[in-house]
Write an enzyme that holds these catalytic residues in place. Sequence first.
Site, PDB file in Angstrom:
ATOM      1  N   ARG A  87     -29.924 -28.600 -64.743  1.00 54.83           N
ATOM      2  CA  ARG A  87     -29.210 -29.622 -65.523  1.00 54.83           C
ATOM      3  C   ARG A  87     -30.164 -30.695 -66.024  1.00 54.83           C
ATOM      4  NH1 ARG A  87     -25.882 -26.881 -62.177  1.00 54.83           N
ATOM      5  NH2 ARG A  87     -23.624 -26.875 -62.516  1.00 54.83           N
ATOM      6  N   ARG A  96     -30.945 -14.282 -52.288  1.00 56.69           N
ATOM      7  CA  ARG A  96     -30.314 -14.769 -51.048  1.00 56.69           C
ATOM      8  C   ARG A  96     -30.105 -13.630 -50.035  1.00 56.69           C
ATOM      9  NH1 ARG A  96     -30.077 -19.922 -52.462  1.00 56.69           N
ATOM     10  NH2 ARG A  96     -29.245 -20.433 -54.498  1.00 56.69           N
ATOM     11  N   GLN A 104     -20.027 -23.242 -62.765  1.00 56.39           N
ATOM     12  CA  GLN A 104     -20.683 -22.791 -63.998  1.00 56.39           C
ATOM     13  C   GLN A 104     -19.704 -22.802 -65.163  1.00 56.39           C
ATOM     14  OE1 GLN A 104     -22.484 -19.026 -63.016  1.00 56.39           O
ATOM     15  NE2 GLN A 104     -24.079 -19.979 -61.784  1.00 56.39           N
ATOM     16  N   ASP A 115     -22.922 -20.315 -51.845  1.00 60.50           N
ATOM     17  CA  ASP A 115     -24.194 -19.573 -51.818  1.00 60.50           C
ATOM     18  C   ASP A 115     -24.728 -19.371 -50.401  1.00 60.50           C
ATOM     19  OD1 ASP A 115     -24.192 -19.309 -54.562  1.00 60.50           O
ATOM     20  OD2 ASP A 115     -25.355 -21.135 -54.890  1.00 60.50           O
ATOM     21  N   ARG A 153     -22.305  -9.613 -52.727  1.00 64.59           N
ATOM     22  CA  ARG A 153     -22.889 -10.105 -51.470  1.00 64.59           C
ATOM     23  C   ARG A 153     -22.102  -9.687 -50.238  1.00 64.59           C
ATOM     24  NH1 ARG A 153     -25.146 -15.972 -53.703  1.00 64.59           N
ATOM     25  NH2 ARG A 153     -27.077 -15.079 -54.522  1.00 64.59           N
ATOM     26  N   SER A 167     -15.313 -22.263 -60.146  1.00 66.00           N
ATOM     27  CA  SER A 167     -16.670 -22.021 -60.651  1.00 66.00           C
ATOM     28  C   SER A 167     -17.233 -23.251 -61.346  1.00 66.00           C
ATOM     29  CB  SER A 167     -16.676 -20.841 -61.625  1.00 66.00           C
ATOM     30  OG  SER A 167     -17.905 -20.823 -62.330  1.00 66.00           O
ATOM     31  N   LYS A 191     -31.802 -26.279 -57.161  1.00 65.23           N
ATOM     32  CA  LYS A 191     -31.792 -25.410 -58.354  1.00 65.23           C
ATOM     33  C   LYS A 191     -30.764 -25.895 -59.371  1.00 65.23           C
ATOM     34  CE  LYS A 191     -30.700 -20.912 -57.789  1.00 65.23           C
ATOM     35  NZ  LYS A 191     -29.601 -20.472 -58.660  1.00 65.23           N
ATOM     36  N   SER A 192     -29.561 -26.211 -58.912  1.00 66.31           N
ATOM     37  CA  SER A 192     -28.505 -26.642 -59.840  1.00 66.31           C
ATOM     38  C   SER A 192     -28.910 -27.921 -60.573  1.00 66.31           C
ATOM     39  CB  SER A 192     -27.212 -26.915 -59.074  1.00 66.31           C
ATOM     40  OG  SER A 192     -26.710 -25.729 -58.533  1.00 66.31           O
ATOM     41  N   LYS A 195     -21.786 -12.307 -57.559  1.00 64.54           N
ATOM     42  CA  LYS A 195     -23.012 -13.112 -57.570  1.00 64.54           C
ATOM     43  C   LYS A 195     -24.176 -12.210 -58.006  1.00 64.54           C
ATOM     44  CE  LYS A 195     -21.138 -16.970 -56.337  1.00 64.54           C
ATOM     45  NZ  LYS A 195     -21.085 -18.073 -57.284  1.00 64.54           N
TER      46      LYS A 195
HETATM   47  C1  S3P Z   1     -23.976 -22.960 -59.645  1.00 67.28           C
HETATM   48  C2  S3P Z   1     -22.675 -22.625 -59.379  1.00 67.28           C
HETATM   49  C3  S3P Z   1     -22.286 -21.532 -58.481  1.00 67.28           C
HETATM   50  C4  S3P Z   1     -23.438 -21.063 -57.599  1.00 67.28           C
HETATM   51  C5  S3P Z   1     -24.710 -20.917 -58.378  1.00 67.28           C
HETATM   52  C6  S3P Z   1     -25.114 -22.250 -59.020  1.00 67.28           C
HETATM   53  C7  S3P Z   1     -24.271 -24.088 -60.558  1.00 67.28           C
HETATM   54  O1  S3P Z   1     -21.840 -20.436 -59.259  1.00 67.28           O
HETATM   55  O2  S3P Z   1     -23.114 -19.850 -56.975  1.00 67.28           O
HETATM   56  O3  S3P Z   1     -25.763 -20.484 -57.546  1.00 67.28           O
HETATM   57  O4  S3P Z   1     -25.419 -24.567 -60.582  1.00 67.28           O
HETATM   58  O5  S3P Z   1     -23.349 -24.503 -61.270  1.00 67.28           O
HETATM   59  P1  S3P Z   1     -20.295 -20.241 -59.707  1.00 67.28           P
HETATM   60  O6  S3P Z   1     -19.978 -21.278 -60.696  1.00 67.28           O
HETATM   61  O7  S3P Z   1     -20.263 -18.860 -60.288  1.00 67.28           O
HETATM   62  O8  S3P Z   1     -19.515 -20.355 -58.434  1.00 67.28           O
END
Ligand code: S3P
Length: 463
Positions: free
Chosen positions: A51, A423, A194, A344, A375, A192, A46-47, A371
């Site tokens: 991107r 999840r 993100q 995750d 969780r 993080s 997914k990540s 999240k």
């Molecule tokens: C992700 C970063 C994580 C993760 C999320 C995907 C990403 O979040 O929990 O499912 O793709 O950069 P955080 O940056 O909030 O930890």
Amino acid sequence: MPLSKRRAIRRNLCRIITISSSAAPSPHRFTMSGPLTGAIRVPGDKSISHRSLMLGALAVGETRVTGLLEGEDVLATAVAMRSMGAEITREDSGTWSIHGVGVGSLLQPDVAIEMGNSGTSTRLLMGVIASHAISAVFTGDASLSRRPMGRVIEPLSMMGAQFETSPGGTLPLRLQGACPAVPIEYRVPVASAQVKSAVLLAGLNTAGITRVIEPVMTRDHSERMLRGFGAELTVEEVNGERVIEIRGEATLQPQTIEVPGDPSSAAFFVVAALLTEGSDLVIENVGLNPTRAALLGVLRQMGGSIEELNRRNVGGEPVADLRVRHSALTGIEVDPAVAPSMIDEFPVLFVAAALAKGTTRTSGLDELRVKESDRLSAMATALTLAGAQVEEAEDGLTIHGSGGEPLPGTAEDAAVTTHLDHRIAMSMAVAGLASRKGVLVDDTAPIATSFPTFRALLEEAAA
Ligand code: S3P
């Protein structure tokens, strides 16, 4: 801005969100199955998928992507990039083609950017837009609208972007990008990826050097992929911290990307196979970037038999096939230092712990509270309802395992609550496989955000 205008904007933002929350819940009882055997493949990471679409849309020319995750979260990113000028199509072969507009050339979207359940789409796109001369309204479902956005608003405001948010710094929100934006040095205050990625993406269209300091390393897909697209990006270790620098006003070169299987999706099958008697399952093509793979080490420490076969590189990421065999697990104390590399995977680790012999203690997991759901609380409540023994603390769970005995499961009319969190739904599905009466999950619809083929694959592996 006058109060009346603020109220009018807020009313409009609220109208948008009312329209966007939808879909009837889809309950399902997950019950014991036969052993999980054979070979399966989980969908793309997914990540990396998010991107690929974002950087493809910011490159000049055609980027081609195979193995893209076609889940709701990633599709929301595709729709958003299209609304800002990128041409994105899926060919019959399953390959995605992205014709990018180039850094600095995103178009003004003429409708709100609807992010559904996806925090990654939202926070990374806020970074992308923050240094473009456009504005955007972000909306999301009830879960996303509760999640904190202040963590990205703070650095992006320092770069010059302007925000108008719902109370508590949440969605719906309006973002006015800054052009020119100001390069900053920013030390990420929470672990993080993100937040880190949002600042780096904003740095792409910001003259000069944008510097992100990461005291605790998080997933590095953005760094790897930005470099792959030709951005000038360096990473140095200084006094135990990662210092990442990106030179702005970059020209990105289109790429051909193969997305590896998602280790976070594979995790549900790894734990299901460990817990189900007689299982011997191969999960092919799983991404094993060290910033994502800590769950495997923890499960091995608990006694899990997980082999990595055929280790190779796919699209700049380490990958292997995982062979997982049913194993007796023992509870452990999980080192909080591994949390960012399996952030995750804790919900499904809690399920493994509930079936292990002895006690598993986890701590340092405050981030799990923000999240898609809280969780820690959601899993403590759901596992308790299924008959596990769980104690909830501020930053972790302590779980007294059943020693391999199946959990009682949930009563006929008692469903565990998923809180719009994919999840939680999949973790409790795995708990269902290891319980006498099975586990009734109140809503399986959120699974489609990251793993639309989850139930079909589970049936295939158990057939
Ligand atoms: C992700 C970063 C994580 C993760 C999320 C995907 C990403 O979040 O929990 O499912 O793709 O950069 P955080 O940056 O909030 O930890």
